[in-house]
Each structure stands twice: as C-alpha cells, then as structure tokens.
Design an enzyme around this catalytic site. Structure first.
Site, PDB file in Angstrom:
ATOM      1  N   SER A 189      65.550  73.315  17.370  1.00 14.28           N
ATOM      2  CA  SER A 189      65.056  72.783  16.091  1.00 14.28           C
ATOM      3  C   SER A 189      63.650  73.260  15.754  1.00 14.28           C
ATOM      4  O   SER A 189      62.845  72.519  15.191  1.00 14.28           O
ATOM      5  CB  SER A 189      65.103  71.244  16.093  1.00 14.28           C
ATOM      6  OG  SER A 189      66.423  70.795  16.253  1.00 14.28           O
ATOM      7  N   SER A 233      40.801  71.472  22.355  1.00 18.07           N
ATOM      8  CA  SER A 233      41.848  70.799  23.123  1.00 18.07           C
ATOM      9  C   SER A 233      43.177  70.996  22.422  1.00 18.07           C
ATOM     10  O   SER A 233      43.234  71.351  21.240  1.00 18.07           O
ATOM     11  CB  SER A 233      41.549  69.297  23.271  1.00 18.07           C
ATOM     12  OG  SER A 233      41.489  68.669  22.006  1.00 18.07           O
ATOM     13  N   HIS A 293      34.224  71.824  20.854  1.00 11.17           N
ATOM     14  CA  HIS A 293      35.250  71.152  21.666  1.00 11.17           C
ATOM     15  C   HIS A 293      36.580  71.784  21.307  1.00 11.17           C
ATOM     16  O   HIS A 293      36.877  71.997  20.132  1.00 11.17           O
ATOM     17  CB  HIS A 293      35.294  69.655  21.369  1.00 11.17           C
ATOM     18  CG  HIS A 293      36.526  68.982  21.903  1.00 11.17           C
ATOM     19  ND1 HIS A 293      36.669  68.637  23.225  1.00 11.17           N
ATOM     20  CD2 HIS A 293      37.690  68.612  21.285  1.00 11.17           C
ATOM     21  CE1 HIS A 293      37.843  68.075  23.416  1.00 11.17           C
ATOM     22  NE2 HIS A 293      38.486  68.039  22.252  1.00 11.17           N
ATOM     23  N   SER A 295      48.291  69.132  29.154  1.00 13.18           N
ATOM     24  CA  SER A 295      46.979  68.910  28.554  1.00 13.18           C
ATOM     25  C   SER A 295      46.001  70.007  28.975  1.00 13.18           C
ATOM     26  O   SER A 295      45.906  70.360  30.152  1.00 13.18           O
ATOM     27  CB  SER A 295      46.425  67.549  28.979  1.00 13.18           C
ATOM     28  OG  SER A 295      45.106  67.378  28.513  1.00 13.18           O
ATOM     29  N   ASP A 321      41.452  69.681  33.348  1.00 11.71           N
ATOM     30  CA  ASP A 321      42.820  70.211  33.295  1.00 11.71           C
ATOM     31  C   ASP A 321      42.882  71.703  33.580  1.00 11.71           C
ATOM     32  O   ASP A 321      43.959  72.234  33.824  1.00 11.71           O
ATOM     33  CB  ASP A 321      43.433  69.965  31.905  1.00 11.71           C
ATOM     34  CG  ASP A 321      43.521  68.493  31.566  1.00 11.71           C
ATOM     35  OD1 ASP A 321      43.791  67.695  32.477  1.00 11.71           O
ATOM     36  OD2 ASP A 321      43.318  68.155  30.384  1.00 11.71           O
TER      37      ASP A 321
END
Length: 280
Positions: free
Chosen positions: A106, A148, A146, A156, A191
């Site tokens: 999808s 992310s 920053h 993450s 991470d």
C-alpha cells in the site's frame, strides 16, 4: 535564480546587502523543494540497524525504485541583530522516502526525516571580502540543528549539532563550507553513536548558475577517511525556458552514506528524476 541589484545571487538569497533586505517573517524556500517520483537505489536498506539498535525483521518487499520528496522552508525572525546587517533565520526541512511503486504494501513512507534549525548569518563587509581572481567572501554563519526521523525503537534515529559555515562567490559560481560538532547525548539514549563517523563532520558545496540550468556538487566528509561520507550532485532545468522561476526538471545523483537518517550507516548509490515543487 534571480540576482540582487548588485548582481549577487548569494546576496539576494540571504539578503546580505541592505538593498536586498525584505524584513522579517516572510516565508521563503531554503533547500531545494522537489518530488522525484523515480528514485532508484543500488541497495535498498531492508533491515536498518545501528550499534545500539538491533535490526528489525527484514522487509523483503521494499522495492529499489521509490519516490523521494523534500520540503524546505525558512523565515527571517530578526533583522540586523547584534552585528551590522546580520540576520537570524529559522528553517525547517522534511525529507521522505516513499515506496510509491510498492502496491503490495500500500505504498508506505519508508523513512521521513525532520530538521528544524536556527541560522545566524553575518555578511562580510565589502572591503574585507574582496579576494584575488574576482572572488568575494560573502558571509559567515552559525547554526544549531536537530534532526530525527520520529520513529519508535528499533528504527529511531536522531542527533543534535552546532555548525559554523562560510561562503564565497564569483559571478555564476558559489562555494560554501560548513563544519559541525555533534552535541553529546547519554549513552542510553543514543540511537546512532557512530553517526558522524559515517555521514561526516564537514561539507563543501559548489554551485554553478550559468543561466537556464543550475548545478551543485556537495562533498561530505568525516575528515578522516575517504571511504566514509558522500557525494551528491543536483541539476535543474526549466520545463518552460520562458518561465525560469517556474517548474523545473530535477536530477539528483547520490553516492555514499546518509541519504536518510535511517540509512546513515548504509552505503548506496541512487539516482532520482523528477521536478521541483516551488521556489520563492
């Protein structure tokens, strides 16, 4: 790209000279805004991992052809701040990898990175900026970024950095350089502890604006090894030659680490074909 009254593309873009100042809180584009509906990678990252994040179950249905989307905007939030003609900008960039051609799943978004950043830009005075061979030292900048991807563990990825940069100009050519330093994190929350070793600690970008076309080449390096970092080439050309500020064809070639945060330690070569979305 248009020129300022002084003929400087860089001054018009960053409003370096007083004739180019346009006040605060006017939204402008920052990095290129584009949709590349055909984006082919030599090695799709089916099981992303890092030293602190184990790989999830491999997604064997990820296709090597996907779409790449980037939206990037900025606005000046303070003009003539602290130093003469120095401005403070705030920018936001979102970059997504979209499995557009993966109908079996999808057409999900495989990865999306978000990057807000304040940028302080200081013009270099004309007398100080004059260099040999017609070059001009145009500006210095400092920023905090920053970045992310907003995903839960184990996918993450994030980091924070401060950077310093400078830029030079000679007619239709521009050259800019940045060095950045990652801000420390607690080991339990990191991470991607080896991120800057892979994607780099510095970047140099050369731009060429000969008229109808635009081209840029960016080299990112960790300043230690040529086997890390990346090279990226971007090229645009107007769909309608009479509308240079309108829709443009866009070609992007990338090779190395870090095309996305999820791929920061995954080496690949990719080619994207598409269109710019807007520029103002």
């Amino acid at each position: 790209a248009g020129r300022s009254p002084s003929g400087s593309v860089m001054s018009k873009y960053w409003e370096l000279e007083r004739a180019d100042k346009q006040g605060t809180f006017r939204v402008k584009t920052y990095l290129p805004n584009f949709l590349l509906p055909v984006h082919y990678t030599s090695d799709i990252n089916r099981a992303p991992s890092s030293p602190t994040q184990p790989a999830p179950a491999s997604n064997l249905r990820h296709r090597q052809i996907e779409a790449k989307l980037q939206i990037s905007l900025r606005a000046k939030v303070a003009q003539s701040l602290l130093l003469p003609d120095a401005d403070l900008w705030f920018a936001f960039t979102q970059r997504s990898m979209w499995q557009l051609w993966n109908k079996q799943d999808s057409a999900p978004f495989r990865s999306t990175d978000y990057q807000p950043e304040p940028i302080y830009v200081v013009p270099v005075p004309a007398k100080l900026g004059m260099l040999p061979l017609g070059w001009r030292w145009r500006m210095v900048e400092a920023g905090i970024a920053h970045q992310s991807n907003g995903q839960p563990d184990p996918l993450s990825r994030s980091w924070n950095r401060v950077y310093l940069g400078t830029a030079f100009e000679r007619g239709e050519f521009g050259l800019s350089a940045r060095v950045h330093r990652r801000l420390p994190e607690d080991a339990d929350d990191d991470d991607n502890p080896d991120l800057t070793d892979r994607i780099g600690r510095a970047e140099i970008t050369g731009t060429w604006l000969p008229g109808l076309a635009t081209a840029s080449l960016t080299w990112r390096s960790n300043l230690k090894s040529l086997n890390q970092g990346s090279l990226q080439f971007d090229w645009t050309f107007p769909v309608d030659r009479d509308q240079q500020d309108g829709l443009r064809w866009y070609v992007q070639l990338f090779s190395g680490y870090g095309e996305t945060l999820l791929d920061y330690n995954h080496r690949q070569t990719s080619l994207g074909l598409g269109l710019t979305l807007f520029q103002f």
